[in-house]
Design a protein around this motif. Structure first.
Motif, PDB file in Angstrom:
ATOM      1  N   VAL A 173      11.898   6.900  -5.828  1.00 44.82           N
ATOM      2  CA  VAL A 173      10.591   7.461  -5.454  1.00 44.82           C
ATOM      3  C   VAL A 173      10.785   8.607  -4.469  1.00 44.82           C
ATOM      4  N   ASP A 174      11.692   8.413  -3.521  1.00 42.90           N
ATOM      5  CA  ASP A 174      11.978   9.454  -2.528  1.00 42.90           C
ATOM      6  C   ASP A 174      12.436  10.742  -3.231  1.00 42.90           C
ATOM      7  N   GLY A 175      13.333  10.568  -4.195  1.00 40.77           N
ATOM      8  CA  GLY A 175      13.835  11.731  -4.936  1.00 40.77           C
ATOM      9  C   GLY A 175      12.727  12.414  -5.723  1.00 40.77           C
ATOM     10  N   ALA A 176      11.899  11.607  -6.379  1.00 42.72           N
ATOM     11  CA  ALA A 176      10.817  12.181  -7.190  1.00 42.72           C
ATOM     12  C   ALA A 176       9.844  12.970  -6.324  1.00 42.72           C
ATOM     13  N   LEU A 177       9.562  12.432  -5.142  1.00 43.16           N
ATOM     14  CA  LEU A 177       8.604  13.108  -4.251  1.00 43.16           C
ATOM     15  C   LEU A 177       9.166  14.419  -3.721  1.00 43.16           C
ATOM     16  N   LYS A 178      10.498  14.479  -3.586  1.00 45.58           N
ATOM     17  CA  LYS A 178      11.094  15.694  -3.018  1.00 45.58           C
ATOM     18  C   LYS A 178      11.504  16.700  -4.092  1.00 45.58           C
ATOM     19  N   LEU A 179      11.448  16.271  -5.345  1.00 44.22           N
ATOM     20  CA  LEU A 179      11.837  17.159  -6.446  1.00 44.22           C
ATOM     21  C   LEU A 179      11.097  18.507  -6.442  1.00 44.22           C
ATOM     22  N   PRO A 180       9.769  18.512  -6.224  1.00 42.59           N
ATOM     23  CA  PRO A 180       9.051  19.795  -6.304  1.00 42.59           C
ATOM     24  C   PRO A 180       9.544  20.837  -5.300  1.00 42.59           C
TER      25      PRO A 180
ATOM     26  N   ILE B 259       0.857  -1.215   0.000  1.00 47.25           N
ATOM     27  CA  ILE B 259       0.000   0.000   0.000  1.00 47.25           C
ATOM     28  C   ILE B 259       0.880   1.248   0.000  1.00 47.25           C
ATOM     29  N   SER B 260       1.904   1.240   0.858  1.00 46.10           N
ATOM     30  CA  SER B 260       2.788   2.416   0.968  1.00 46.10           C
ATOM     31  C   SER B 260       3.478   2.689  -0.350  1.00 46.10           C
ATOM     32  N   LEU B 261       3.980   1.617  -0.980  1.00 40.35           N
ATOM     33  CA  LEU B 261       4.674   1.798  -2.254  1.00 40.35           C
ATOM     34  C   LEU B 261       3.710   2.332  -3.312  1.00 40.35           C
TER      35      LEU B 261
ATOM     36  N   LEU C  53      10.249   3.832   3.420  1.00 37.75           N
ATOM     37  CA  LEU C  53      11.623   4.184   3.045  1.00 37.75           C
ATOM     38  C   LEU C  53      12.623   3.791   4.130  1.00 37.75           C
ATOM     39  N   LEU C  54      12.155   3.766   5.367  1.00 41.99           N
ATOM     40  CA  LEU C  54      13.037   3.379   6.461  1.00 41.99           C
ATOM     41  C   LEU C  54      13.399   1.900   6.371  1.00 41.99           C
ATOM     42  N   ARG C  55      12.433   1.117   5.903  1.00 43.14           N
ATOM     43  CA  ARG C  55      12.632  -0.338   5.861  1.00 43.14           C
ATOM     44  C   ARG C  55      13.225  -0.826   4.537  1.00 43.14           C
ATOM     45  N   HIS C  56      13.070   0.001   3.505  1.00 44.28           N
ATOM     46  CA  HIS C  56      13.536  -0.443   2.182  1.00 44.28           C
ATOM     47  C   HIS C  56      14.508   0.577   1.627  1.00 44.28           C
TER      48      HIS C  56
END
Lengths: 347, 585
Positions: B419-426, B33-35, B408-411
């Motif tokens: 995904v982390d980078g894409a979410l923080k790009l804006p 779900i999180s992913l 993200l903490l677990r994987h």
């Protein structure tokens, strides 16, 4: 009195009567009581569409009055959205390019050929080819760059009435270069927009480098926009504010602020033009709105000299003696101007 | 499985000398779900920007590098970048020092002053930056600033006659000071929630073992707060690089130009906008922020090894003795200067009708409130829309951020990092650019979302999710994985673990993150300028409209109403959070 004179007199009277009747009829038609037949027909079908949406860069009270006048005259709801010219243009153009037409018309500062670019892409339509009826009173020379010029306001300067006596008020732009104004001028930072750059370049073009250098030398501070400039002027941060619009100075003065606007004989003109959306969501209401703004009651509301101190290029009313259109061809000289005003220098 | 049970299982392992259990993460239902949530939100961020970038680099059927060339050859680029970095570092350091001191005094000592020191430090954050900057201009302008006027009047009887000053807001000092005021709430929120989640027994053990107050603070508290501080620094860097209004209103008149200001000017100077160079400059911001981001990830990773999980319970408040009132005085002085004074300036101008040092007290009126707020045809609707869209977006955003941070903490796979980078790009792209990208992507066919509340909610989610993620990353980083692994080993399902272990532990940070998102969404100006329309008016659009062609009085009136509503909502939320945490202790 001979027969020739009588006939000439009768002809003159008849001519005057005809002009009077025509003017009276025209005026009557434009107050909404008796519209030209084609406009009345258009109004009837426009009503079926229910609404019209326009974007405008003129001050909110003016745009709101225009919208209200349209609703009252035609019973058609007018949605209005106001922002400064460039942001409106970006928004409007991107909506059209995305196929998300929400505005039927746009009223923005004239001069950058904005509409021409979008007409080429089939996204806007030139008002002179838009099938707007009954435009006899509209001067064809005002169809420019794919838009129709519908209003104007002369740019001048404003002064703080507590700090500047009336006898000392500058009479012409070069007077502002007098060293007695050193550290007393508040100038809207020219780098903020093309609309704040061009008037200074036009003053430079008209009066020469010495005048603009003198003005730059007298600057106390550059401000980030016309509203902060007016407020700082009213507060006494500076004695003179450049540039100024009467439509903004008047409401402030009415609230008791010590500000007064001065229009000089050489006045850069902030002109507003009407652009029309191709594939408009409300084509009939759009055409009716265009007629209303070009020759109808909207024209009067937009340029009301009493309420907003604006001028009408359509009727010539209140136009300054030496009103000069914004000249985008001067923009290559902008970098030198910015350097002169020290916008890239640190204190 | 409860937190206490999980903690006792974890402690049991430690007592028996067993190594900390770290099971290899396997994809559970919650992970999936999180992913899924992360991928949808990443797509929402990347797709519109991708369209815009493609349009810029793919011209007439071939690649064009004009954007890069034009950016690299922009005159004065080096000076702008250097000035930007100086400004961000200076204001972040100042803000961090103020926030850390404030948070520690408030959470660990008897200098706390209840509601005053809990919530009021956040007040500057609730004032839209354009109005906040104007508030400071009204106070500290050299000739007509209220503070300067008062100081000059006080100095006059002593024979000191000044024509202007003594303070000048239009200076490096003024810019850094006001920027720092906008950074303090980020750092304060993050450090406070970190302190509340921190098990105070370690600090107590340190003191019992003979360490002094400051040694404990330095060697235990600050180290354990590493993830929170790193999160705060990241948030402040984002905010510092992205904030446009304060540098435009205060820095530009002082001849200080920073990247955010130049980017917006490239987009708004004339039509057509110079989107290519604006995006090029955004990439420079991205590179600068990436450095902060890498540091933050390293701190969080390091924090895992010292994670001791659990929330604060049975906190022993440090008695400051004779220092109590001086410390309280300092806190109150800061609150008065940072939060109350600019609001007072705005109140005076709103009542006076215009900015002036010569106030005619008998002529003050509520006209500006009446005409611009209460009787204005769309302001009430705009306020309502902003509050509702803000609340919904913040709720969706913070819950999504909690799930994503947990994942993200677990994987630590390439996909997770991508995904982390894409979410923080804006966070590093100008909001105007993102607004334009959303118009291109979603306003027209096939989505037809132009003029809807949904498109506003979507763009706000993308714009402000990075801030929520910084808050939740820090929270989950501080809690660590051990408690949840203990819970799982004890047989609790993944969902149960999240609901009963993780969620309560990070609740404080969720409330902080929600507040950050809600406040920013409710007062957003730039994206709203492009996406709010006649059918979905929001208050940020009205503020921008008034700033460009209205008056300071109108702007002040609208801002004050917005601040009052926002403050009331957040104060209630914080009271509820404290009540909840006190109850759970």
């Amino acid at each position: 009195m001979n027969a020739h004179a009588v006939r000439a007199g009768a002809k003159a009277l008849a001519g005057m009567a005809a002009i009077t009747i025509a003017l009276a009829g025209g005026a009557h038609a434009q107050t909404g009581g008796n519209l030209p037949a084609k406009v009345a027909e258009l109004a009837s079908s426009a009503k079926q569409e229910g609404e019209v949406t326009f974007y405008a860069s003129c001050p909110e009270p003016i745009a709101a009055a225009v919208a209200k006048g349209f609703e009252e005259q035609f019973g058609i709801h007018a949605n209005m959205l106001r922002l400064v010219t460039t942001e409106l243009q970006i928004r409007y153009a991107r909506e059209l390019q995305a196929g998300a037409q929400s505005a039927d018309a746009i009223i923005v500062s004239h001069g950058d050929g904005f509409a021409e670019k979008l007409i080429k892409d089939g996204l806007m339509v030139d008002p002179q080819n838009a099938g707007i009826p009954a435009l006899d009173a509209y001067p064809t020379k005002l169809f420019k760059q794919g838009a129709a010029i519908i209003g104007a306001e002369a740019l001048g300067f404003a002064y703080n009435t507590d700090l500047v006596q009336e006898k000392d008020v500058p009479k012409d732009w070069p007077d502002l270069a007098d060293p007695k104004w050193k550290g007393k001028l508040l100038v809207v930072d020219p780098v903020t927009s093309v609309g704040n750059t061009l008037p200074l370049l036009m003053i430079q073009e008209k009066y020469g480098d010495a005048a603009i250098q003198g003005i730059a030398a007298n600057v106390y501070r550059l401000t980030p926009g016309i509203v902060p400039n007016f407020e700082a002027l009213a507060a006494g941060e500076g004695s003179i504010g450049i540039t100024s619009l009467a439509s903004l100075a008047k409401p402030m003065a009415a609230k008791g602020a010590p500000v007064a606007h001065v229009t000089l004989s050489f006045a850069p003109l902030l002109q507003h033009s009407l652009g029309l959306t191709a594939k408009s969501p409300h084509p009939k209401a759009q055409a009716l709105f265009a007629w209303y703004m070009m020759v109808g009651e909207g024209q009067k509301i937009l340029n009301d000299p009493e309420r907003w101190s604006r001028a009408s290029p359509v009727t010539g009313e209140n136009m300054p003696k030496e009103g000069v259109e914004m000249d985008n061809s001067l923009l290559p000289k902008a970098d030198a101007l910015y350097k002169l005003f020290g916008t890239s220098k640190k204190k | 499985m409860t937190i206490e049970a999980a903690r006792s299982l974890q402690d049991n392992d430690a007592m028996h000398g067993l190594p900390r259990r770290r099971t290899k993460p396997c994809a559970t239902a919650l992970d999936r779900i999180s992913l899924g949530v992360a991928l949808v939100l990443a797509l929402l961020a990347v797709y519109p920007l991708g369209l815009l970038v493609t349009e810029l680099f793919w011209v007439d059927g071939h690649f064009s590098f004009d954007a890069i060339v034009n950016t690299a050859t922009m005159p004065g680029l080096v000076v702008i970048v250097v000035d930007t970095v100086i400004m961000v570092i200076a204001c972040s350091l100042l803000a961090l020092a103020i926030a850390a001191a404030f948070a520690w005094l408030n959470e660990r000592t008897d200098a706390r002053f209840g509601f005053l020191t809990d919530t009021l430090p956040l007040l500057p954050f609730m004032v839209p930056p354009v109005a906040g900057a104007i508030g400071w201009v009204l106070l500290l302008s050299p000739r007509a600033g209220y503070v300067n006027g008062i100081v000059r009047a006080l100095a006059e009887p002593f024979g000191i006659s000044l024509r202007e000053g003594p303070f000048d807001i239009f200076s490096w000092g003024g810019l850094i000071f006001v920027m720092a005021l906008y950074q303090v709430p980020y750092a304060f929120l993050m450090i406070v929630s970190g302190l509340r989640s921190l098990d105070p027994s370690l600090e107590e053990q340190s003191r019992i073992s003979g360490a002094g107050l400051f040694e404990t603070l330095r060697r235990v508290t600050l180290r354990a707060l590493g993830p929170s501080i790193a999160g705060a620094v990241l948030l402040m860097a984002w905010q510092g690089f992205a904030l446009f209004s304060v540098p435009a209103i205060i820095g530009s008149p002082a001849g200080i130009e920073v990247l955010a200001v130049r980017i917006v000017r490239l987009l708004t100077f004339s039509y057509p906008p110079q989107v290519d160079v604006a995006l090029g400059l955004s990439m420079i911001v991205a590179a600068l922020v990436s450095v902060t981001w890498i540091v933050q990830r390293k701190v969080i990773d390091a924090g895992r090894n010292s994670a001791f999980g659990g929330k604060a319970h049975n906190i022993r408040i440090i008695r400051l003795g004779a220092w109590k009132w001086p410390m309280r005085g300092l806190m109150l002085l800061y609150i008065f200067a940072a939060a109350i004074m600019p609001l007072c300036a705005l109140i005076i101008v709103s009542l006076n009708g215009f900015w002036s040092l010569s106030i005619k007290w008998g002529r003050l009126s509520l006209d500006a409130f009446r005409t611009n707020v209460f009787e204005h045809p769309i302001t009430a609707l705009s306020l309502w829309n902003s509050i509702v869209i803000g609340a919904v977006t913040a709720t969706v955003g913070i819950l999504a951020a909690a799930l994503i941070s947990q994942y993200l903490l677990r994987h630590r796979s390439g996909l997770a990092r991508g995904v982390d980078g894409a979410l923080k790009l804006p966070a590093v792209v100008s909001h105007v650019v993102i607004g334009v990208a959303f118009v291109i992507a979603f306003a027209g066919p096939p989505f037809h979302l132009g003029g809807t509340a949904l498109i506003l909610g979507m763009v706000y989610l993308v714009l402000y999710l990075p801030q929520a993620l910084a808050a939740t990353d820090a929270a989950v980083g501080q809690v660590g994985v051990e408690l949840s692994e203990a819970s799982r080993l004890a047989g609790a399902s993944d969902m149960q673990t999240f609901r009963r272990i993780n969620l309560p532990l990070i609740l404080g940070s969720l409330v902080a993150g929600w507040s950050l998102m809600f406040t920013r969404v409710a007062g957003d100006l730039t994206a709203s300028a492009l996406l709010s329309g006649t059918g979905n008016p929001v208050v940020g659009f009205r503020i921008l409209e008034i700033y460009t062609n209205g008056s300071f009085a109108a702007l002040a009136a609208l801002t004050l109403v917005l601040v009052a509503i926002t403050f009331a909502i957040i104060a209630v939320l914080f009271a509820w959070q404290r009540h909840l945490m006190a109850w759970s202790r």
